[in-house]
Scaffold this active site. Structure first.
Site, short mmCIF file in Angstrom:
data_model
loop_
_atom_site.label_atom_id
_atom_site.label_comp_id
_atom_site.label_asym_id
_atom_site.label_seq_id
_atom_site.Cartn_x
_atom_site.Cartn_y
_atom_site.Cartn_z
N LYS A 183 60.33 66.28 36.86
CA LYS A 183 59.99 66.01 38.25
C LYS A 183 59.16 67.20 38.75
O LYS A 183 59.70 68.27 39.05
CB LYS A 183 61.28 65.84 39.07
CG LYS A 183 61.02 65.43 40.51
CD LYS A 183 61.09 66.67 41.35
CE LYS A 183 60.77 66.52 42.78
NZ LYS A 183 59.40 66.75 43.16
N GLU B 195 61.48 87.04 50.55
CA GLU B 195 60.32 86.65 49.76
C GLU B 195 59.32 85.91 50.65
O GLU B 195 59.68 84.95 51.32
CB GLU B 195 60.74 85.73 48.61
CG GLU B 195 59.57 85.43 47.70
CD GLU B 195 59.94 84.58 46.49
OE1 GLU B 195 60.60 83.54 46.67
OE2 GLU B 195 59.55 84.96 45.37
N CYS C 96 56.50 84.22 41.47
CA CYS C 96 57.80 84.85 41.72
C CYS C 96 57.84 86.24 41.10
O CYS C 96 58.70 87.04 41.43
CB CYS C 96 58.94 83.98 41.23
SG CYS C 96 58.80 83.55 39.52
N GLU D 68 65.55 79.51 38.16
CA GLU D 68 64.63 80.64 38.37
C GLU D 68 64.17 80.55 39.81
O GLU D 68 63.56 79.56 40.20
CB GLU D 68 63.43 80.55 37.42
CG GLU D 68 63.74 80.95 36.00
CD GLU D 68 64.28 82.37 35.86
OE1 GLU D 68 63.99 83.21 36.74
OE2 GLU D 68 65.01 82.62 34.89
#
Ligand code: UN1
Length: 497
Positions: free
Chosen positions: A190, A398, A299, A265
């Site tokens: 997906k 972040e 990331c 992750e």
């Protein structure tokens, strides 16, 4: 910008141009979902890449049924056949890297060299796992009971759901799919809603590789619909996810309830330490690379530049000079260094942190404003904050855009403590010519990956990838270590007499 997107669609309909429509791959067949959604180029909102179908929970049921039916034969079948198929997929991806890299850059917004680089990585990953599936080994031990032997082997987990993010539309689907298939699992992929084109292209290549129907399925659509149905489906045995912390947390909870294996992750707030003794030119180059290339949407990007006071002013001046030379523009144009932000909502988030940083008292040294270009797109000038402190939100949360802040520290000890003062722990870098400090940093920084005199982002494909603390959960991805997640261990005892 939603309005703009609608406008560009209406324009397309008015001129009655036919946009290509792409379907889900379920049980070896291309299947229409409930509706279609346009994939829009973030460098040019008038450019619709194509339309991609949006599935629903029924499509997930059908994909799980197909994967379940295909699993027994695939799990116990020829590893040579698996290896050949993975090798064929890798060969085709590499042969088409220019075309697929261009498509990737068009849908995601990273520059064309970055897009081609990512596609190359995807091809290499399939080649690597074509070999890896022939090398899966076990152990044979004597039992504590005389005459009895113990074999430890690895078997496939079953039906695995792969949920992938928008910032690496082909490499991450590849690095989850290739090991899943290599070790005998059946897959439901997906991809992120805003970047279906690269995943669809990958699925199309896989569909012609000789892999039996149902072994690999693609279900496109919204995370809240498809992802949710996958993580709750009793027929899915494992979920591998890359994306935000919030979504990862919810996935982990659902997986624990359903007794599924889970690998996450998530975010990063990666430090790049620069010490007084660093090679200044090198430190500037790798900091700018880590912070701003791929529009800072990695990331592994460095968003906290932690600089000791002896080099601080020189470093800021040199980074500012280097940033002045960066060309922000259309991802596909020659000479572009930094492409657009990938979506309207991401751009809004990035710009909101520019305000937050200023309100918190950091100095906006360069950039941070929205840019206009020949085409309507999500362009933003890479931003550098100076005089920021470790407790500011811009140094704790972040941002996931081309925004970095510099924190001034006294010495190496304070640099290390500041680097570790975060809820995340994915990648950490140090620029230094001191073997002593580099060695100490490698051992004591709390991150899954450490880079000495190298950018924090841009990793190899054949070694483990992953982090600690709030960044990652579950076994490592990639390289030989990928077998930890994509296999399950069996311990078999034999009394031969
Ligand atoms: C890299 O830095 O080369 O989503 C890869 C991400 C990471 C991949 C980074 N999972 O940004």
């Amino acid at each position: 910008m939603k309005t703009l997107q609608r406008d560009s669609l209406n324009e397309r309909k008015d001129s009655s141009m036919k946009t290509l429509q792409h379907d889900n791959l379920i049980a070896g067949e291309w299947k229409k979902g409930a509706s279609y959604s346009p994939n829009i180029n973030p460098s040019n909102l008038a450019d619709v890449v194509a339309e991609y179908t949006q599935g629903d929970a029924g499509d997930v049921d059908a994909a799980v049924a197909a994967a379940t039916a295909a699993f027994p034969a695939w799990a116990t079948g020829s590893i040579q056949a698996r290896s050949d198929a993975l090798d064929k997929i890798g060969t085709e991806i590499l042969a088409r890297r220019d075309e697929l890299g261009t498509l990737l850059s068009r849908e995601e917004g990273k520059t064309k060299p970055e897009g081609i680089g990512e596609v190359t990585r995807a091809g290499q990953i399939f080649k690597f796992f074509a070999g890896e599936c022939l090398r899966l080994s076990g152990e044979l031990l004597p039992s504590v009971r005389p005459g009895i032997s113990v074999e430890i082997t690895r078997e496939p987990v079953g039906v695995v759901g792969l949920i992938t993010p928008w910032n690496f539309p082909m490499a991450i689907p590849a690095w989850k799919s290739a090991p899943a298939l290599a070790f005998g699992n059946c897959v439901i992929l997906k991809p992120a809603d805003i970047v279906p084109a690269s995943a669809w292209a990958l699925a199309e290549i896989i569909s012609r590789s000789g892999i039996p129907a149902g072994v690999f399925n693609l279900v496109m659509g919204r995370g809240s619909v498809i992802g949710d149905a996958m993580v709750r489906h009793a027929g899915v045995h494992a979920i591998s996810f890359t994306g935000s912390v919030g979504v990862g947390q919810r996935i982990a909870e659902a997986c624990v309830q359903g007794h599924k294996k889970v690998q996450l992750e998530m975010g990063g707030k990666n430090p790049q330490v620069v010490l007084d003794d660093a090679d200044l030119g090198k430190a500037v180059e790798l900091s700018v690379q880590s912070a701003f290339y791929a529009t800072g949407q990695r990331c592994t990007a460095a968003s906290r530049l932690i600089v000791t006071e002896g080099i601080y002013s020189k470093f800021i001046d040199a980074v500012e000079r280097r940033m002045a030379k960066l060309t922000v523009g259309d991802a596909l144009a020659q000479g572009t260094d930094i492409g657009p932000v990938s979506s309207q909502s991401q751009l809004e988030q990035d710009l909101s942190y520019i305000e937050i940083g200023q309100r918190e008292g950091a100095t906006l040294a360069v950039g941070g404003e929205r840019l206009t270009r020949a085409t309507e797109g999500f362009f933003m000038a890479p931003a550098l904050f100076s005089e920021s402190s470790a407790s500011m939100r811009i140094n704790r949360e972040e941002i996931f855009g081309p925004v970095a802040s510099v924190i001034r520290v006294k010495d190496y000890d304070e640099a290390l403590a500041t680097a570790n003062d975060t809820a995340f722990g994915l990648s950490a870098g140090i620029a230094t010519t001191s073997l002593k400090h580099a060695t100490h940093f490698k051992r004591h920084c709390q991150a899954g990956m450490v880079m000495v005199n190298l950018p924090t982002a841009g990793v190899d494909y054949h070694v483990p990838f992953g982090g600690r603390k709030g960044s990652s959960y579950g076994p490592r991805e990639q390289g030989r270590y990928a077998q930890e997640f994509f296999t399950t261990v069996k311990t078999a005892y034999t009394d031969p007499n």
